[in-house]
Design an enzyme around this catalytic site. Structure first.
Site, PDB file in Angstrom:
ATOM      1  N   ASP A  13       0.736  20.405  16.412  1.00 41.10           N
ATOM      2  CA  ASP A  13       1.746  21.386  17.285  1.00 41.10           C
ATOM      3  C   ASP A  13       3.122  20.997  16.881  1.00 41.10           C
ATOM      4  OD1 ASP A  13       2.333  23.414  18.723  1.00 41.10           O
ATOM      5  OD2 ASP A  13       2.248  22.019  20.699  1.00 41.10           O
ATOM      6  N   HIS A  65      14.235  27.392  22.383  1.00 41.21           N
ATOM      7  CA  HIS A  65      13.300  26.782  23.312  1.00 41.21           C
ATOM      8  C   HIS A  65      13.754  25.417  23.357  1.00 41.21           C
ATOM      9  CE1 HIS A  65       9.827  25.104  25.471  1.00 41.21           C
ATOM     10  NE2 HIS A  65       9.437  24.564  24.512  1.00 41.21           N
ATOM     11  N   GLU A  92       2.495  28.580  26.990  1.00 44.51           N
ATOM     12  CA  GLU A  92       3.370  28.396  25.772  1.00 44.51           C
ATOM     13  C   GLU A  92       3.124  29.549  24.756  1.00 44.51           C
ATOM     14  OE1 GLU A  92       3.749  24.530  24.194  1.00 44.51           O
ATOM     15  OE2 GLU A  92       4.405  23.764  26.149  1.00 44.51           O
ATOM     16  N   GLU A 145       3.095  30.902  21.369  1.00 41.12           N
ATOM     17  CA  GLU A 145       3.056  30.227  20.086  1.00 41.12           C
ATOM     18  C   GLU A 145       2.489  31.161  19.046  1.00 41.12           C
ATOM     19  OE1 GLU A 145       2.581  26.159  19.558  1.00 41.12           O
ATOM     20  OE2 GLU A 145       2.822  25.947  21.720  1.00 41.12           O
ATOM     21  N   ASP A 189      -0.514  27.863  23.975  1.00 41.91           N
ATOM     22  CA  ASP A 189      -1.096  26.429  24.185  1.00 41.91           C
ATOM     23  C   ASP A 189      -0.574  25.819  25.575  1.00 41.91           C
ATOM     24  OD1 ASP A 189      -1.677  23.945  23.249  1.00 41.91           O
ATOM     25  OD2 ASP A 189       0.360  23.235  22.561  1.00 41.91           O
ATOM     26  N   ARG A 207       3.040  21.013  33.282  1.00 46.65           N
ATOM     27  CA  ARG A 207       4.180  20.520  33.196  1.00 46.65           C
ATOM     28  C   ARG A 207       4.415  19.362  33.916  1.00 46.65           C
ATOM     29  NH1 ARG A 207       6.349  22.707  28.605  1.00 46.65           N
ATOM     30  NH2 ARG A 207       6.187  24.774  28.509  1.00 46.65           N
ATOM     31  N   GLN A 251       2.617  16.419  32.374  1.00 47.80           N
ATOM     32  CA  GLN A 251       3.412  15.918  31.248  1.00 47.80           C
ATOM     33  C   GLN A 251       4.582  15.152  31.327  1.00 47.80           C
ATOM     34  OE1 GLN A 251       4.090  19.259  28.671  1.00 47.80           O
ATOM     35  NE2 GLN A 251       5.549  18.100  27.094  1.00 47.80           N
ATOM     36  N   LYS A 271      -1.773  18.481  27.668  1.00 44.22           N
ATOM     37  CA  LYS A 271      -1.933  19.549  26.512  1.00 44.22           C
ATOM     38  C   LYS A 271      -3.292  19.446  25.986  1.00 44.22           C
ATOM     39  CE  LYS A 271       1.412  20.996  24.997  1.00 44.22           C
ATOM     40  NZ  LYS A 271       2.185  22.251  25.285  1.00 44.22           N
ATOM     41  N   THR A 275      -6.218  25.036  24.241  1.00 40.29           N
ATOM     42  CA  THR A 275      -5.566  25.866  23.479  1.00 40.29           C
ATOM     43  C   THR A 275      -6.014  27.168  23.088  1.00 40.29           C
ATOM     44  OG1 THR A 275      -4.282  23.857  22.649  1.00 40.29           O
ATOM     45  CG2 THR A 275      -3.945  25.725  21.392  1.00 40.29           C
ATOM     46  N   GLU A 296      10.907  28.040  31.225  1.00 39.00           N
ATOM     47  CA  GLU A 296      12.105  28.593  30.980  1.00 39.00           C
ATOM     48  C   GLU A 296      12.250  30.005  31.733  1.00 39.00           C
ATOM     49  OE1 GLU A 296      13.023  28.376  26.409  1.00 39.00           O
ATOM     50  OE2 GLU A 296      10.602  28.242  26.777  1.00 39.00           O
TER      51      GLU A 296
END
Length: 417
Positions: free
Chosen positions: A123, A130, A196, A198, A231, A235, A238, A251, A255, A361
């Site tokens: 990844d 971002h 996320e 992606e 993904d 938070r 993490q 994570k 996925t 975000e």
């Protein structure tokens, strides 16, 4: 424009110019077969393998795309050209009504599977918008980008075993978090679950031997095709665990990728200039070939028993680092990559607030709410919520779609059960 004998409705993701690859099965035949999508149907490549050149037939009879990926871009071009010929009006296939009935199957009757055995998953962190947003949140504007960010395609090795196909539910993870700075950590269900936005590409070609590297100008030959990706990210877990070695259990919970891999050849009409890079990169990362794409990306959130709301509109072209640079950097050490390896872009955010590719975000670290249809709001993802990612390129009447990448969040399993 070429026309298929298979009906393709206007605005469909899968016209004759697309021909994305996938792996499917049916209730009547649980064996996994390769396919390409055409309109609202799939073409069973196992059933028509005998109509292709002999040296690609074994790959078309496989249960995953890994063998086809390994044959390299010359073979991919041959297969794509032949598939296009077979699906044209008045083709050899159309004139065999018995065979058509066997190999042209409605998508509503098939179950899609992971398209490849994913050996390794990397990844990257390739969106400057971002990376800047996250840096501002945690370090302030002056130190938004880490000193290395504009010099190397930053990335980490993810967990291949938890890559799942679209439609697979995702279980809210348990883990350690630090709700109050300076206090001891607590253990429990993740409270700040995020998506996320992606995209990822599958590695193809023979790869490289351990100790050898892939030159940046040759790296495009190792990109089999692109897929949508979510993904998932815990938070709060993490934040507590990532120092000093980066993401781990935050994570590896899942996925999600789309079942469809869109060939690079289908995206060539949508190539745009590579993102301008400053300062100048090292020679091993420098390439003249444009390998950036105008791909519209949309993220929707659908609460359980609620209405779907589009919460993000972004575009692949916002990525600072190209796949060619990612491959060159990944292998400059002599690291060997193999057919079926998955390499992800990292979260794809644009410059405007409605293009931010994560709840982190969109809610700006939970300081504001994201408005949903039905008078609902979210700061992070709740149990029962479904995240749906869609993508398409469109120009001069041609639309190439990516299908859907979706997953619904299930409650955490209480500890001890």
């Amino acid at each position: 424009m070429s026309v298929s004998f298979v009906d393709v409705p206007a605005g469909n993701d899968f016209p004759l110019q697309n021909l994305p690859y996938g792996v499917f099965s049916t209730k009547s035949n649980p064996q996994k077969h390769l396919c390409v999508a055409i309109g609202n149907y799939v073409l069973d490549l196992f059933g028509v393998a005998h109509l292709y050149p002999a040296d690609v037939q074994d790959a078309l009879r496989s249960s995953t795309l890994n063998l086809l990926m390994s044959l390299g871009y010359d073979a991919w071009r041959i297969v794509r050209t032949r598939t296009h010929e077979l699906l044209l009006k008045n083709s050899q296939l159309e004139h065999d009504a018995t065979l058509v009935k066997k190999v042209i199957i409605p998508q509503k009757e098939v179950e899609m599977h992971l398209p490849a055995d994913v050996g390794d998953y990397t990844d990257f962190y390739s969106s400057i918008h971002h990376a800047t947003n996250v840096g501002i949140m945690f370090r302030g504007k002056e130190n938004a980008l880490m000193p290395n960010w504009r010099h190397i395609p930053v990335g980490y090795h993810g967990r291949a075993s938890s890559v799942v196909v679209s439609g697979t539910p995702i279980r809210r993870p348990l883990g350690q978090t630090l709700p109050v700075e300076g206090q001891p950590p607590v253990f429990g269900a993740c409270k700040l679950l995020d998506f996320e936005l992606e995209m990822a590409f599958f590695v193809g070609g023979p790869g490289n031997k351990l100790g050898e590297r892939i030159p940046v100008e040759e790296a495009w030959k190792n990109v089999f095709g692109f897929t949508l990706m979510n993904d998932w990210s815990a938070r709060d877990i993490q934040k507590w665990e990532y120092v000093p070695l980066g993401p781990f259990t935050a994570k590896n919970l899942g996925t999600t990728i789309s079942p469809w891999i869109i060939p690079v050849a289908a995206l060539e009409p949508f190539i745009v200039n590579n993102y301008a890079q400053d300062p100048e990169v090292f020679p091993y990362l420098k390439h003249n070939k444009s390998f950036n794409f105008d791909i519209n990306l949309l993220v929707s959130l659908k609460p359980e028993n609620g209405e779907e709301t589009v919460i993000c509109k972004s575009n692949y072209k916002h990525l600072y680092w190209t796949p060619m640079q990612q491959i060159a950097h990944h292998t400059v050490t002599g690291c060997n990559i193999r057919p079926g390896d998955l390499m992800a872009s990292g979260t794809i955010s644009g410059e405007t607030e409605d293009s931010f590719g994560s709840m982190l975000e969109l809610s700006w670290r939970g300081t504001k709410s994201v408005q949903l249809n039905g008078n609902l709001t979210r700061k992070f993802i709740q149990d029962g919520d479904e995240i749906i990612i869609r993508g398409y390129s469109e120009r001069n009447g041609l639309r190439i779609g990516f299908g859907e990448c979706k997953g619904k969040v299930l409650p955490a399993i209480p500890f001890g059960k």
